[in-house]
Structures are given as structure tokens and as C-alpha cells.
Design a protein around this motif. Structure first.
Motif, short mmCIF file in Angstrom:
data_model
loop_
_atom_site.label_atom_id
_atom_site.label_comp_id
_atom_site.label_asym_id
_atom_site.label_seq_id
_atom_site.Cartn_x
_atom_site.Cartn_y
_atom_site.Cartn_z
N ASN A 187 -65.07 28.82 -37.53
CA ASN A 187 -65.20 27.36 -37.64
C ASN A 187 -64.26 26.64 -36.67
OD1 ASN A 187 -67.12 27.65 -39.68
ND2 ASN A 187 -65.56 27.61 -41.31
N THR A 188 -63.04 27.16 -36.55
CA THR A 188 -62.10 26.55 -35.61
C THR A 188 -62.60 26.67 -34.17
OG1 THR A 188 -60.27 27.09 -37.10
CG2 THR A 188 -59.71 26.55 -34.83
N LEU A 189 -63.21 27.82 -33.85
CA LEU A 189 -63.70 28.04 -32.49
C LEU A 189 -64.83 27.07 -32.13
CD1 LEU A 189 -63.80 29.73 -29.87
CD2 LEU A 189 -65.35 31.29 -31.07
N PHE A 190 -65.81 26.92 -33.01
CA PHE A 190 -67.00 26.13 -32.67
C PHE A 190 -66.80 24.64 -32.91
CE2 PHE A 190 -68.87 30.37 -33.29
CZ PHE A 190 -69.60 30.48 -32.12
N GLN A 191 -65.97 24.28 -33.86
CA GLN A 191 -65.83 22.87 -34.21
C GLN A 191 -64.69 22.17 -33.49
OE1 GLN A 191 -65.61 22.50 -38.47
NE2 GLN A 191 -67.55 23.59 -38.82
N LYS A 192 -63.67 22.92 -33.06
CA LYS A 192 -62.52 22.29 -32.43
C LYS A 192 -62.28 22.79 -31.00
CE LYS A 192 -60.03 21.46 -36.78
NZ LYS A 192 -58.75 21.68 -37.51
N THR A 193 -62.23 24.12 -30.84
CA THR A 193 -61.84 24.65 -29.53
C THR A 193 -62.88 24.36 -28.47
OG1 THR A 193 -60.64 26.42 -30.67
CG2 THR A 193 -61.10 26.73 -28.33
N LEU A 194 -64.17 24.62 -28.77
CA LEU A 194 -65.20 24.38 -27.77
C LEU A 194 -65.41 22.89 -27.50
CD1 LEU A 194 -67.87 27.04 -28.79
CD2 LEU A 194 -66.12 27.17 -27.02
N VAL A 195 -65.09 22.06 -28.46
CA VAL A 195 -65.23 20.62 -28.25
C VAL A 195 -64.13 20.09 -27.35
CG1 VAL A 195 -65.26 18.38 -29.39
CG2 VAL A 195 -66.42 20.34 -30.43
N ASP A 196 -62.91 20.50 -27.59
CA ASP A 196 -61.76 20.06 -26.78
C ASP A 196 -60.82 21.25 -26.58
OD1 ASP A 196 -59.85 18.69 -25.42
OD2 ASP A 196 -59.06 17.60 -27.17
N PRO A 197 -61.03 22.03 -25.50
CA PRO A 197 -60.19 23.23 -25.28
C PRO A 197 -58.83 22.93 -24.68
CG PRO A 197 -61.83 23.06 -23.56
CD PRO A 197 -62.09 21.91 -24.50
N THR A 198 -58.46 21.68 -24.51
CA THR A 198 -57.19 21.35 -23.85
C THR A 198 -56.00 21.91 -24.63
OG1 THR A 198 -58.19 19.32 -23.04
CG2 THR A 198 -55.79 19.48 -22.94
N HIS A 199 -56.02 21.71 -25.92
CA HIS A 199 -54.89 22.18 -26.75
C HIS A 199 -54.78 23.70 -26.68
CE1 HIS A 199 -51.93 22.22 -29.92
NE2 HIS A 199 -52.67 23.10 -30.60
N ASP B 216 -64.17 33.59 -41.23
CA ASP B 216 -64.95 32.34 -41.26
C ASP B 216 -64.12 31.16 -40.76
OD1 ASP B 216 -67.02 33.83 -42.29
OD2 ASP B 216 -66.47 33.40 -44.39
N ASP B 217 -62.85 31.15 -41.13
CA ASP B 217 -61.99 30.06 -40.67
C ASP B 217 -61.82 30.09 -39.15
OD1 ASP B 217 -61.73 29.36 -43.30
OD2 ASP B 217 -59.82 30.40 -43.59
N LEU B 218 -61.68 31.29 -38.58
CA LEU B 218 -61.54 31.41 -37.13
C LEU B 218 -62.82 30.95 -36.41
CD1 LEU B 218 -59.67 34.83 -36.76
CD2 LEU B 218 -58.75 32.57 -36.33
#
Length: 464
Positions: free
Chosen positions: A252-264, A248-250
Motif C-alpha cells: 500500500n505504501t509503494l502504490f499509494q505514496k511512493t509511486l505518486v511522489d517518489p521525492t521523499h 500488505d502495508d508495504l
């Protein structure tokens, strides 16, 4: 692989500034040597389970000949664990003294073991609920067990037993990795890295699971029969079911952070890709596949091919294949060498040298052609010529070759010096010597010499 993984792990710890004080491993010989040569200041401990497992296997072999030893298998294993666990902070000599006291204990001797461990610490043996039969001194089983307890290698391993932590957690993690990355499937470095990360997250979340209970609130146990115990059971505590909160943590990180800003994530991925190490085989020279196949082609395949091509029986085919391979100087069959004794060729003389050649068992005598090896390590001034020889039926044939010494000093041919090779000759046809008849004389017509322009002594021509 174990040594390479160990070295990389030590390098990784050093890069992060972690100082290693002690390491617990199994008895891997390459790791032992590496630590003794490159990490002498680090204390090296052995996992008790690996040492006890190897020792009990040796005792099990003795118990097949001496049945009275079998009831002591579990007690011997438990005693090794107790020697390590009860000696925390003590010198290795104390662990060895406790271990050697087992030789007296199995014979019902519980005192006067030695200065470091004078007597057993258990209660009176007569109060045990299930007492075992003591081994009688000087019997075959007792003597074998005592000898194995006092073996030098066993004592050296016991001296390094870990009194605290063991490798059981690492073994459990390795067992879990197989679920995420089966050994039967090949993965790239990055694919294996991601699967190892998933296995690590699953292990960290479920490593401290509690023991399960039934409806009545009683602890639940499982009886297992490990393969290495040969029918003896093991009682294990059943754990509660694992959880998967990390998934679940992975997500959430994928949809809430990575897809929003994949630069990092892209930067991290480039950093990981740049650190992909080369394969272990990259440092070796890669041969040409065609040459490798030719060198490693099975002998039977060549024999069948020659047999089919020339329509000859198998035994002759094998001999023909051997003779063909004799063209390779590294091939042992067909190489003519000096015998066991050295040969001295006198200066300016033509002498016979005793030699031998290995050709394999022959059905009958075979004619062969001896060809000198121009690249052989002879002395300058020696010469040999091609000659016909006859090979015997045996595996080795003795030969006599003519050697000419054109120097002004003696030359010594050492034992087993390579002189040349033999080549198979299908047939020898003698040539009949006949005198050469003189050619018939052809009639020669006299040459007419024209005297028209010939000059006389007084300067006049013959025409005048």
C-alpha cells in the motif's frame, strides 16, 4: 565479527542518546575484554542458557566414565537456572552460594551450606515421585562433579548470570534472519540492510504469537530432539501460524505514496547510501595477486614442475628446490649460521669459525658453494670469501669457515649469527696446473736510421 557488530551497536545507541545500564551476552572473550576496558560502568551479565550448555557438556564427559552421574544432568541444569532466577536484586555472592550448595545436595546433604545460603528450600526429598540415587561421598563420580562445580572459572561465570532477561529472543531473531538472508549467499550492504528490515518487521509482527489449540481446545505441544542434547528431547509449545500483514502495508505504501511522489524516497535512499561503511578488509593493504600466488604456491607444485622440466627423480628435485629457495634470506634451509657457542676472532688474525647449515636429509654428500651474505649484521672489518664445502647426509651439516679480522680489536660473533648461504654445485672439475711455456722470440730487423737530416755539432748536415 561479533565484536565489530557489538561496537557498532553501542555507537548507534550513543548517537541516539540512549544510556546503557546493563548488557546480556554470551561468554564471548573479545566482548568481555572490550567491556572491561571501554565500558567499566556498564553491568555485564551472561545468558544462563550459554553457561548451562557449556557446563552440562563437561558433566556429560564425566557421566561416560561414571554412569551414576547421568540422571543428574537435567537437575544440574535446572539448578543453574534457579540460582539466577531466584536471586533478582541480590548480590552475586548469593548466587554463588546457591550454586555451591549443589555439591552437598547431590550427596543428600541439605543444610549447613554456608552463611549466605544455609539450607535447601525444597520439600522433603522423600516425598518426590521419582527420586534419584544420591551420589555417595568420596566416590569418583561425586568427587569429579563437586570439583567441577567449584572451579574458579565456573564460579566467575555463575557470578555474572542474568537474573532477569535472557538472549533467547535475540537468538530467535537471528534464526529468522537466515530465512531472509541465507549465509550461503553473498549480499551487498544495502541488500543485507533491506533483508534485515524485512526480517525485523516479520519478527515484530509474530513475536507474541499465542500457543495453538486443537479441535478440543487443548494446547498443542511439539517434541524436538536438539543436536546439543545428544538424544534428550525438548518439549516446545506450538505457536499459531505466522501472519504477513506487514507485506500488505508495504504494498500500500509503494502504490499509494511512493509511486505518486517518489521525492521523499529518493532523499532517504541517498541518505542511506552516504552512510554505507567500508568493508572490514578496506583498512588492510591489498597485495598484488601475482606476488601472493608466487609466495603461496604449494611446494608439491614446484617439485612436480622441476621434475618434469629436468627429468630427475623426486628426491633430487626436492633438494634442488630447497637450494633455489635458499636465495631468499628469510628461508631457513641453506642459511649458514654460527653454532651454539660464540666465536671470538682475534684482532689481525685469520681464524676458523664453527658453523652449521640446515639442508634437509640428503641421500649422499653434496658439494656446495658458500656465499657470504653482504647484508648480514657483521662488525666492520670482518671478511670472508666464497669457498667450496661438503654437506653431509644429515639434516644439519657442521662447517668450518675461514674468517679474517682486519681490525685492531677482537670481534665476537654471537650464537646463530647469519654468515651466508650455500648454493648447490652439480660437479667440480679440477684444473690441471701446467707451466706456461715462454713465447718464441721473433726475429727483429734492425731499423735503418736516416742520417740525411741529422745535424752535426758544427751545424752542418750529414748530406753536406
Amino acid at each position: 565479527m561479533e565484536k565489530e557488530g557489538f561496537i557498532r551497536s553501542m555507537v548507534l545507541l550513543a548517537e541516539h542518546g540512549l544510556a546503557v545500564d546493563s548488557i546480556i551476552t554470551d561468554r564471548h572473550p573479545q566482548i568481555q575484554k572490550y567491556m572491561s576496558e571501554n565500558m567499566p560502568d556498564v553491568t555485564h551479565y551472561y545468558d544462563v542458557w550459554h553457561v548451562a550448555k557449556g557446563f552440562i557438556r563437561s558433566i556429560e564427559k564425566v557421566s561416560k566414565e561414571c554412569p551414576e552421574v547421568k540422571p543428574w544432568l537435567k537437575s544440574i541444569s535446572n539448578h543453574m537456572y534457579w540460582c539466577a532466577a531466584s536471586s533478582h536484586g541480590q548480590s552475586p555472592d548469593v548466587i554463588v552460594a546457591k550454586w555451591q550448595s549443589l555439591g552437598n545436595h547431590i550427596q543428600n546433604k541439605h543444610s549447613n551450606h554456608g552463611p549466605l545460603f544455609p539450607a535447601c528450600l525444597h520439600d522433603d526429598p522423600g516425598t518426590q515421585t521419582k527420586p534419584k540415587k544420591w551420589l555417595k561421598p568420596s566416590t569418583k563420580g561425586c568427587e569429579k562433579v563437586v570439583d567441577m562445580i567449584n572451579k574458579t572459572r565456573v564460579l566467575r561465570d555463575v557470578r555474572k548470570l542474568s537474573p532477569g532477561q535472557q538472549t533467547s529472543n535475540v537468538e530467535a531473531f537471528h534464526s529468522l534472519i537466515i530465512r531472509f538472508a541465507p549465509k550461503s549467499v553473498h549480499f551487498s550492504f544495502l541488500g543485507m540492510l533491506t533483508r534485515l528490515c524485512l526480517a525485523a518487521m516479520h519478527y515484530n509482527e509474530n513475536a507474541g504469537r499465542k500457543q495453538a489449540k486443537n479441535r478440543d481446545g487443548e494446547l498443542v505441544f511439539i517434541i524436538r530432539y536438539p543436536k546439543f542434547k545428544n538424544g534428550r528431547y525438548t518439549l516446545q509449545a506450538k505457536k499459531v501460524h505466522p501472519t504477513f500483514k506487514y507485506v500488505d502495508d508495504l504494498m500500500n505504501t509503494l502504490f499509494q505514496k511512493t509511486l505518486v511522489d517518489p521525492t521523499h524516497l529518493c532523499e532517504e535512499w541517498k541518505y542511506v547510501q552516504a552512510r554505507v561503511p567500508a568493508t572490514l578488509s578496506a583498512k588492510f593493504q591489498r597485495p598484488i595477486k601475482a606476488d601472493a600466488v608466487e609466495q603461496h604456491m604449494p611446494h608439491e607444485v614446484i617439485t612436480q614442475a622441476v621434475n618434469k622440466a629436468f627429468s630427475i627423480d623426486c628426491k633430487k628435485t626436492e633438494m634442488l628446490v630447497k637450494m633455489i629457495k635458499n636465495s631468499d634470506p628469510e628461508w631457513s634451509d641453506g642459511v649458514v649460521r654460527v653454532g651454539m657457542q660464540k666465536e671470538v676472532i682475534s684482532s689481525g688474525q685469520v681464524q676458523n669459525a664453527k658453523c652449521s647449515v640446515r639442508t634437509g636429509p640428503l641421500l649422499s654428500g653434496q658439494d656446495a658453494l658458500f656465499v657470504p651474505d653482504e647484508h648480514a649484521p657483521w662488525s666492520d672489518g670482518l671478511s670472508m670469501s666464497e669457498s667450496m664445502i661438503t654437506l653431509g647426509k644429515r639434516t644439519y651439516s657442521c662447517l668450518t669457515l675461514t674468517v679474517t679480522n682486519n681490525t685492531c680489536h677482537d670481534v665476537i660473533l654471537g650464537p646463530h649469527t647469519v654468515l651466508g648461504q650455500v648454493q648447490l654445485v652439480n660437479a667440480v672439475y679440477p684444473v690441471e696446473e701446467k707451466p706456461v711455456a715462454p713465447l718464441p722470440a721473433s726475429p727483429v730487423k734492425p731499423t735503418e736510421i736516416s742520417r740525411e737530416n741529422e745535424t752535426e755539432p758544427d751545424g752542418k748536415t750529414a748530406k753536406d
